[in-house]
Design a protein around this motif. Structure first.
Motif, mmCIF file in Angstrom:
data_model
loop_
_atom_site.group_PDB
_atom_site.id
_atom_site.type_symbol
_atom_site.label_atom_id
_atom_site.label_comp_id
_atom_site.label_asym_id
_atom_site.label_seq_id
_atom_site.Cartn_x
_atom_site.Cartn_y
_atom_site.Cartn_z
ATOM 1 N N SER A 1 0.932 -1.351 0.120
ATOM 2 C CA SER A 1 -0.223 0.020 0.260
ATOM 3 C C SER A 1 1.167 0.964 0.229
ATOM 4 O O SER A 1 0.634 2.127 -0.966
ATOM 5 C CB SER A 1 -0.947 0.219 1.075
ATOM 6 O OG SER A 1 -1.313 -1.127 1.092
ATOM 7 N N LEU B 1 0.859 4.268 -2.178
ATOM 8 C CA LEU B 1 0.797 5.047 -1.746
ATOM 9 C C LEU B 1 1.729 6.604 -2.711
ATOM 10 O O LEU B 1 1.294 7.749 -2.785
ATOM 11 C CB LEU B 1 0.696 5.786 -0.442
ATOM 12 C CG LEU B 1 0.073 6.595 -0.225
ATOM 13 C CD1 LEU B 1 -0.859 7.325 0.223
ATOM 14 C CD2 LEU B 1 0.326 6.626 1.765
ATOM 15 N N GLN C 1 -0.211 13.212 -8.048
ATOM 16 C CA GLN C 1 -0.877 13.962 -7.874
ATOM 17 C C GLN C 1 0.000 15.495 -7.871
ATOM 18 O O GLN C 1 -0.856 16.233 -8.580
ATOM 19 C CB GLN C 1 -0.991 13.872 -6.285
ATOM 20 C CG GLN C 1 -2.818 13.497 -6.609
ATOM 21 C CD GLN C 1 -3.295 14.019 -4.637
ATOM 22 O OE1 GLN C 1 -2.090 13.316 -4.205
ATOM 23 N NE2 GLN C 1 -4.646 14.235 -4.374
ATOM 24 N N ASP D 1 -13.737 8.924 -4.077
ATOM 25 C CA ASP D 1 -13.368 9.400 -3.439
ATOM 26 C C ASP D 1 -11.543 9.406 -3.136
ATOM 27 O O ASP D 1 -10.973 8.965 -3.936
ATOM 28 C CB ASP D 1 -13.808 9.706 -2.462
ATOM 29 C CG ASP D 1 -15.617 10.157 -1.292
ATOM 30 O OD1 ASP D 1 -15.546 11.006 -2.354
ATOM 31 O OD2 ASP D 1 -15.772 9.312 -0.903
ATOM 32 N N LEU D 2 -11.265 10.738 -3.382
ATOM 33 C CA LEU D 2 -10.006 10.856 -3.779
ATOM 34 C C LEU D 2 -9.605 10.635 -2.550
ATOM 35 O O LEU D 2 -8.191 9.587 -2.991
ATOM 36 C CB LEU D 2 -9.476 12.217 -3.498
ATOM 37 C CG LEU D 2 -8.024 12.826 -4.054
ATOM 38 C CD1 LEU D 2 -7.843 12.374 -5.166
ATOM 39 C CD2 LEU D 2 -7.732 14.193 -3.843
ATOM 40 N N GLU D 3 -9.668 10.353 -1.383
ATOM 41 C CA GLU D 3 -9.069 9.936 -0.253
ATOM 42 C C GLU D 3 -8.918 7.891 -0.873
ATOM 43 O O GLU D 3 -8.339 6.922 -0.245
ATOM 44 C CB GLU D 3 -9.608 9.961 1.278
ATOM 45 C CG GLU D 3 -11.177 9.792 1.289
ATOM 46 C CD GLU D 3 -11.221 9.555 2.265
ATOM 47 O OE1 GLU D 3 -10.872 9.534 3.268
ATOM 48 O OE2 GLU D 3 -12.567 10.165 2.356
ATOM 49 N N ASN D 4 -9.536 7.877 -2.471
ATOM 50 C CA ASN D 4 -10.007 5.794 -2.120
ATOM 51 C C ASN D 4 -9.403 5.695 -3.152
ATOM 52 O O ASN D 4 -8.931 4.584 -4.061
ATOM 53 C CB ASN D 4 -11.560 5.442 -1.962
ATOM 54 C CG ASN D 4 -12.204 5.710 -0.386
ATOM 55 O OD1 ASN D 4 -10.838 5.149 0.278
ATOM 56 N ND2 ASN D 4 -13.047 6.503 -0.213
#
Ligand code: HEM
Length: 334
Positions: free
Chosen positions: A65, A69, A76, A107-110
């Motif tokens: 992960s 990330l 981004q 959503d962006l966080e997902n």
């Protein structure tokens, strides 16, 4: 899949690529070992190798992960306002950015977790499929020759095969379906559990039961598949010379139900391109110095243990070189 998700194509000695592969191998080992507890859940109460494997699995998932990330953050940072997507990560970032508050959708966080899921689920599966396709080519040289004959007739020798050739290459597709059926390299699916008492075909299944689909058994059922242990792509060709679509859709390797694999269509495209481009360009032969007996490792997938093959070019490298140069020019690795 690295190119699809992150816009990165790696060379074989690239350190980042090697690190990724090590995740992949460890993942297969740990998930394979972990499945014993799925079958005998009471084992989890005792200190045992499966429990240790599970702890390693958690750590592995954290590392993986974090890797994704990091890719997300770099994407981004480097995605210019108004620019189109360079890869799947960008596409998700852009789609999440367009979403109004309260809308359903990603959503962006997902985004990082979604890409982790997709990238993780595609690695061991696709790489195992590719190993099987090569293994079957060397085991069944007459099938390889027929794949090549169809490609030469339909595509010719002046260009590489591409997706739009697929409808005209029934034997190539029959080879891929038979490879998936015969190998059933994801023999049982990812475990799920019942959230309520239920019944299937009159069998009572209590709440909290771990359930697997035995895909291998479905693909080797002699009632459905005459001589299921024979490798025979022609079983998928109907009397008019086309793919028997009903039979092809009976091959079960992407699971069933609502949680079935979301990568089925993408996988079929990738396997088609891999098979047709390689067979169009190369000959694959068994290595005469190696025993014809191949051993397999049994984890999440059934994977041939390391084997060597002899590969020769059918003609020159020109078409492949040109294709690689074009891809390299388009690459935007983050
Ligand atoms: C030949 C290659 C592949 C095979 C045989 C395969 C097979 C499977 C199987 C058996 C499952 C378990 C379904 C279940 O829970 O019952 C699964 C899940 C999944 N696959 Fe694939 N897969 C392949 C390639 C891919 C690719 C390329 C992707 C990327 C788009 C992908 C994405 C996923 C995801 C995200 C899940 C989890 C779905 C969920 O439970 O929410 N797979 N796959």
């Amino acid at each position: 899949m690295s190119a699809v998700c992150f816009g990165c194509r790696y060379s074989h000695d690239d350190a980042e690529f090697r690190e990724l592969l090590s995740h992949n191998e460890e993942f297969g080992r740990t998930v394979g070992a972990g499945s014993l507890v799925d079958v005998m859940p009471w084992l989890q109460r005792f200190p045992n190798p499966v429990r240790t494997a599970f702890r390693e699995f958690e750590q592995l998932n954290r590392n993986f992960s974090n890797f994704v990330l990091d890719k997300f953050l770099r994407h981004q940072e480097s995605l210019r306002p108004g620019a189109g997507p360079r890869d799947m990560m960008d596409a998700f970032i852009l789609s999440a950015g367009k979403k109004a508050a309260g809308d359903s959708g990603l959503d962006l966080e997902n985004v990082p977790a979604t890409v982790t899921d997709i990238f993780g689920a595609s690695q061991d599966t696709l790489s195992t499929a590719l190993q099987w396709l090569l293994l079957l080519f060397i085991r069944y040289p007459e099938v390889q020759a027929q794949v090549q004959a169809e490609l030469d007739q339909v595509v010719g020798r002046d260009r590489l095969p591409c997706m739009s050739d697929q409808p005209n290459l029934p034997y190539v597709m029959a080879f891929i379906y038979e490879a998936m059926r015969f190998s059933s390299f994801v023999p049982v699916t990812i475990p799920h559990a019942t959230t309520a008492n239920t019944s299937v075909l009159g069998y009572h299944i209590p709440k909290d039961t771990v359930v697997f689909v035995n895909q291998w058994s479905v693909n080797h059922d002699p009632v459905k598949w005459p001589n299921p242990e024979d490798f025979d792509p022609t079983r998928f060709i109907n009397k008019d010379g086309f793919i028997d679509k009903d039979l092809a859709s009976s091959v079960m390797i992407f699971s069933v139900g609502r949680r079935r694999c979301i990568g089925e269509e993408l996988s079929k495209m990738q396997l088609f391109l891999f098979t047709s481009i390689l067979a169009h360009q190369c000959n694959f032969r068994a290595n005469p110095d190696e025993s014809s007996k191949i051993n397999f490792s049994y984890g999440l997938t059934i994977k041939p243990k390391s084997f060597k093959i002899n590969v020769t070019l059918r003609e020159s490298m020109e078409l492949l070189d040109n294709a690689v140069q074009k891809l390299q020019a388009e690459e935007a690795c983050q």
